[in-house]
Design a protein around this motif. Sequence first.
Motif, PDB file in Angstrom:
ATOM      1  N   ASP A   1       0.722  -1.178  -0.063  1.00  0.00           N
ATOM      2  CA  ASP A   1      -0.134  -0.041   0.099  1.00  0.00           C
ATOM      3  C   ASP A   1       0.837   1.170   0.097  1.00  0.00           C
ATOM      4  O   ASP A   1       2.067   1.148   0.467  1.00  0.00           O
ATOM      5  CB  ASP A   1      -1.004  -0.077   1.331  1.00  0.00           C
ATOM      6  CG  ASP A   1      -1.905   0.840   1.158  1.00  0.00           C
ATOM      7  OD1 ASP A   1      -1.913   2.007   0.983  1.00  0.00           O
ATOM      8  OD2 ASP A   1      -3.422   0.263   1.441  1.00  0.00           O
ATOM      9  N   PRO A   2       0.321   2.240  -0.649  1.00  0.00           N
ATOM     10  CA  PRO A   2       1.358   3.621  -0.603  1.00  0.00           C
ATOM     11  C   PRO A   2       1.239   4.077   0.784  1.00  0.00           C
ATOM     12  O   PRO A   2       1.822   5.077   1.333  1.00  0.00           O
ATOM     13  CB  PRO A   2       0.417   4.572  -1.465  1.00  0.00           C
ATOM     14  CG  PRO A   2      -0.212   3.787  -2.251  1.00  0.00           C
ATOM     15  CD  PRO A   2      -0.930   2.441  -1.548  1.00  0.00           C
ATOM     16  N   TYR A   3       0.212   3.765   1.699  1.00  0.00           N
ATOM     17  CA  TYR A   3      -0.059   4.170   3.058  1.00  0.00           C
ATOM     18  C   TYR A   3      -0.001   3.103   4.122  1.00  0.00           C
ATOM     19  O   TYR A   3      -0.748   2.314   4.086  1.00  0.00           O
ATOM     20  CB  TYR A   3      -1.580   5.104   2.997  1.00  0.00           C
ATOM     21  CG  TYR A   3      -2.139   5.333   4.291  1.00  0.00           C
ATOM     22  CD1 TYR A   3      -1.440   5.900   5.317  1.00  0.00           C
ATOM     23  CD2 TYR A   3      -3.454   5.367   4.189  1.00  0.00           C
ATOM     24  CE1 TYR A   3      -1.854   6.334   6.519  1.00  0.00           C
ATOM     25  CE2 TYR A   3      -4.073   5.765   5.619  1.00  0.00           C
ATOM     26  CZ  TYR A   3      -3.354   6.290   6.557  1.00  0.00           C
ATOM     27  OH  TYR A   3      -3.837   6.854   7.719  1.00  0.00           O
TER      28      TYR A   3
ATOM     29  N   PHE B   1      -2.459  14.385   3.933  1.00  0.00           N
ATOM     30  CA  PHE B   1      -1.329  13.704   4.308  1.00  0.00           C
ATOM     31  C   PHE B   1      -0.119  13.891   3.498  1.00  0.00           C
ATOM     32  O   PHE B   1      -0.187  13.455   2.085  1.00  0.00           O
ATOM     33  CB  PHE B   1      -1.564  12.086   4.557  1.00  0.00           C
ATOM     34  CG  PHE B   1      -2.694  11.994   5.761  1.00  0.00           C
ATOM     35  CD1 PHE B   1      -2.565  11.740   7.083  1.00  0.00           C
ATOM     36  CD2 PHE B   1      -3.982  11.611   5.172  1.00  0.00           C
ATOM     37  CE1 PHE B   1      -3.508  11.507   7.933  1.00  0.00           C
ATOM     38  CE2 PHE B   1      -5.112  11.405   6.158  1.00  0.00           C
ATOM     39  CZ  PHE B   1      -4.721  11.530   7.596  1.00  0.00           C
ATOM     40  N   ILE B   2       0.952  14.128   3.934  1.00  0.00           N
ATOM     41  CA  ILE B   2       1.983  14.369   3.070  1.00  0.00           C
ATOM     42  C   ILE B   2       3.329  13.794   3.697  1.00  0.00           C
ATOM     43  O   ILE B   2       3.744  13.972   5.011  1.00  0.00           O
ATOM     44  CB  ILE B   2       2.426  15.823   2.919  1.00  0.00           C
ATOM     45  CG1 ILE B   2       1.260  16.790   2.450  1.00  0.00           C
ATOM     46  CG2 ILE B   2       3.698  16.240   2.051  1.00  0.00           C
ATOM     47  CD1 ILE B   2       1.174  18.307   2.467  1.00  0.00           C
TER      48      ILE B   2
ATOM     49  N   VAL C   1       2.221  16.231   8.372  1.00  0.00           N
ATOM     50  CA  VAL C   1       3.427  15.554   7.824  1.00  0.00           C
ATOM     51  C   VAL C   1       3.562  14.192   8.556  1.00  0.00           C
ATOM     52  O   VAL C   1       3.433  14.018   9.699  1.00  0.00           O
ATOM     53  CB  VAL C   1       4.715  16.542   8.154  1.00  0.00           C
ATOM     54  CG1 VAL C   1       6.123  15.847   7.486  1.00  0.00           C
ATOM     55  CG2 VAL C   1       4.329  17.935   7.173  1.00  0.00           C
ATOM     56  N   THR C   2       3.970  13.230   7.675  1.00  0.00           N
ATOM     57  CA  THR C   2       4.085  11.881   8.406  1.00  0.00           C
ATOM     58  C   THR C   2       5.076  10.979   7.660  1.00  0.00           C
ATOM     59  O   THR C   2       5.355  11.210   6.475  1.00  0.00           O
ATOM     60  CB  THR C   2       2.453  11.259   8.224  1.00  0.00           C
ATOM     61  OG1 THR C   2       2.559   9.964   8.783  1.00  0.00           O
ATOM     62  CG2 THR C   2       1.904  11.250   6.933  1.00  0.00           C
ATOM     63  N   GLU C   3       5.550   9.891   8.334  1.00  0.00           N
ATOM     64  CA  GLU C   3       6.298   8.924   7.694  1.00  0.00           C
ATOM     65  C   GLU C   3       5.568   7.924   6.954  1.00  0.00           C
ATOM     66  O   GLU C   3       5.938   6.989   6.656  1.00  0.00           O
ATOM     67  CB  GLU C   3       7.220   8.400   8.667  1.00  0.00           C
ATOM     68  CG  GLU C   3       8.310   9.435   9.139  1.00  0.00           C
ATOM     69  CD  GLU C   3       9.516   9.981   8.275  1.00  0.00           C
ATOM     70  OE1 GLU C   3       9.615   8.962   7.162  1.00  0.00           O
ATOM     71  OE2 GLU C   3      10.317  10.631   8.575  1.00  0.00           O
ATOM     72  N   ARG C   4       4.142   7.937   7.166  1.00  0.00           N
ATOM     73  CA  ARG C   4       3.208   6.623   6.763  1.00  0.00           C
ATOM     74  C   ARG C   4       2.890   6.729   5.319  1.00  0.00           C
ATOM     75  O   ARG C   4       2.090   5.718   4.894  1.00  0.00           O
ATOM     76  CB  ARG C   4       2.146   6.738   8.083  1.00  0.00           C
ATOM     77  CG  ARG C   4       2.463   6.441   9.289  1.00  0.00           C
ATOM     78  CD  ARG C   4       1.551   5.372  10.143  1.00  0.00           C
ATOM     79  NE  ARG C   4       0.402   6.469  10.358  1.00  0.00           N
ATOM     80  CZ  ARG C   4      -0.580   5.704  11.097  1.00  0.00           C
ATOM     81  NH1 ARG C   4      -0.906   4.429  11.260  1.00  0.00           N
ATOM     82  NH2 ARG C   4      -1.814   6.625  11.243  1.00  0.00           N
ATOM     83  N   PHE C   5       3.206   7.744   4.646  1.00  0.00           N
ATOM     84  CA  PHE C   5       2.975   7.874   3.326  1.00  0.00           C
ATOM     85  C   PHE C   5       4.260   7.816   2.439  1.00  0.00           C
ATOM     86  O   PHE C   5       5.156   8.596   2.927  1.00  0.00           O
ATOM     87  CB  PHE C   5       2.137   9.134   2.773  1.00  0.00           C
ATOM     88  CG  PHE C   5       0.659   8.962   2.759  1.00  0.00           C
ATOM     89  CD1 PHE C   5       0.082   9.039   1.801  1.00  0.00           C
ATOM     90  CD2 PHE C   5       0.146   8.954   4.084  1.00  0.00           C
ATOM     91  CE1 PHE C   5      -1.313   8.721   1.577  1.00  0.00           C
ATOM     92  CE2 PHE C   5      -1.318   8.948   4.147  1.00  0.00           C
ATOM     93  CZ  PHE C   5      -2.214   8.711   2.654  1.00  0.00           C
TER      94      PHE C   5
END
Length: 857
Positions: free
Chosen positions: A256-258, A751-752, A783-787
């Motif tokens: 998944d991208p996410y 989400f970025i 801002v996240t590391e999950r995407f």
Amino acid sequence: MAKFIEKIDGLKLSRRSFIKASTAAAASLSLAGCGNTLTTASAEKAVSEGQWVTAACWHNCGSRCLNKALVVDGVVVRQKTDDTHQDSPDYPQARGCLRGRSQSEQVFGADRLKYPMRRKNWAPGGGQKELRGKDEWVKISWEEAFELIATEMKRIKDQYGNKAFFADGGQVSKILSLYGGYVGNWGTTSRGTWHGTNGPIGFTPSAVEGINDRLDMRNCDTVIMFSMNPAWSSAGNPAYNFLQVKKAGAQFIAVDPYYNDSYSLLEADWIPTRPSCDTALLLGVAHTLIVEDNPMTNPLIDWEFLKNNTIGFDADSMPEGADPKGNFKDYVLGTYDGIPKSAEWASEISGVEPNRIRYLARAMNKNKKVAIIIGWASARTQNADSLPHMIMTIGAMTGHIGKPGHMTGVSCHTGSSNGGPALVSAGKDGLPSVSNPVDDSMNHTEMWRGILEGKYNFTGDMKWQKGQMRDIDIHMIYHDTSARLQTADGMTKGIEAHRKVDLVVSHAQFLTTNAKYSDFVLPLTTEWENVGGLLTGNREILIMYSQITEPMYECHDDQWIAMELGKRLGVDVAKAFPLDAKQQFFNKIAGSTLVAEDGIKKGPLVTITEADIAEWKVKGKPQQGKITLKEFQEKGIYQVARKPGDNYGFIALKEFRDDPAANPRATKSGKMEIYSEALAKRINEMGYSMIKPIPTHIPPVEGYEATFKDWAGKVKGDYPYQVINPHYLRRSHSVFDNVQWLRETWPNPVFISAKDAQEKGIMDGDTVLLTSQHGKTLRKALVTERFMPGVIGLPHGSWVDMDEKTGIDTGGADNILCGQVSTGQGASGWNSCVVSLEKYSGTPLIPDVQKPQRIIF
């Protein structure tokens, strides 16, 4: 409504005590402007004297659970969820989520539409059409509304004919059919290419079938999840069911991208991949399986299943008359086109490292018990018609079909985590069907364009006919039950289309997007105000809900509105609605069925007596079932008690695997067709785009390949980022978006990835502008590391809030960014969308919860 407020006042609760004791009706209190003297004692007394009634949680969230309302003298003062039996993993309660628990805030919200309304500057012929979406509203009577709408409809019909009417379906469509017909619309909607691909290839007959039941999944060694987030998109028991699989020892892999909350819960090994690249990724998996398979030392492929149950994998298994060179194996190896679909080739497209692709292939090997399960999201992309075909092919290659602990298919919506036919089902309402004399019907990916341009490609409304261009001249748009303008592709074009026609009518509970761009808005009751109904959320439950409160303000239900309009149009409404609402409800109850404990026989669910029929004042016959009508209504739910080893288990496609000759698939060969002439014919004759009979990678019109010039990653064009639209806990699609509790809890950011944010100088909470070739929207950044880098997550369903001066949507509406792009089987391509991203230099957005509610009158 006045009586309702008087009842609230009569309870004499303090605001503080009321809120403490309740999750409901606070908005109604604010409407009344109550200044109350409150005591906790009176609140407790009210609770002790109240009655718990099963309330509808009716929205299309993919689950639906038990929702109870405590009603005190007609006022809802508290909600709760399922406590009808002790909770356990085998026999879980049907517990509601935060959306269901906020249902009262929707039903009793201050922004409920209260009266029929007309746009101030509407006139016969449309008036100032450009003011739709920004005009003032005028309160009118029901009689005036019906007369004006009917008179204008008669004029349109006389001048242009019935093909000038465009409608969503629902109850009014029956009246329009009796009035001579209307132009409809169709689309693959949530299911994407699972709608039209799986049938011709001989895979699962429905887009929600294909996996084993939840108890069998506990036998799996590995569960590989593609594009799934049941914790958000199917809130209720699915995530809990998957947790039991984890506790039983299974390893989870997420592609998944996410890296979403479901994957986090299950501690899944994350393989980040670009959106709309799953077919290419799986071709790389197939290549690894082929080149690494060794029956003696490294058995990865189930050759026996391929031989017995499929055609088209290799040259020897091609159907008679087909070119042997067109087989799947040689395509993957690049035998004739010179392009091996290797892990390296797939990596350049998907963004997944080659060794991770090989790891994924090895995790699928035939000697492990593996579930290869997928949500619908990856098929909601342009040119994804081969994706379900590719999923089936991988499942067939590895043999993870038709055995305990082995499965391949869709795990989504009501079938999420728990495959198999329904064990308990609702009956029918008894209403006759009414056919539409007009055969014109426009696909969702071109309907707004069709209205604007006056022509469209007719393909037969899910009949998959050969495409033919037709002229169309629409002068009325009628919205009944759907949120079509908000949720269909290309909202920018949709708004233009709504500003072109002579008449736009909407039924609505709130000033939704459909309603906002209408000329007439007719206020609807909610299911809490209607007589009652039945709902299901998974194969094991059936929910019976009852009326909670009297219809509020001047609201009416869809059927009443349809019948009253039909009378003004001069049609015989009894041909569509010969039964009243209570009889329809009773028919559904009486017709409900239950699978017996042997897992085979079906019988009536509900025991009905002569006394029940007399009390309900309906027509019917006594019958013997499993639960009495009174008990069913009081409990509000019937749930089949499950346990390991019972007769309710389900192994998808087991009979076909065990004896394909005796249990053929609905294909020409009777087998799963890896080479499918039927699929290629279906898609290619529609006229949108072309595919081959085997699954191949076809770049989306607005996918990764559209953002880059070459595989080295040099940026091309103005739109270098891909956007996906995750389902979001604040909403069920677009429903609940106006509920203040949920707006406060879930602020709806964009989400970025941390890498992209750093490159663009964007910090948490900054207002950012997303621009596509179709529209613009603003959101605050999270801002996240999950995407994965290059991919942006814009939650699905937020109501459009257009700034008419700048042409920028300030609501974060995902479909503002999507276009009317038609490919393949006409699948809506929401997750194939490319944009630019920048920090916004204008006025920063305020939180959604601080925006003024859309309160009219």
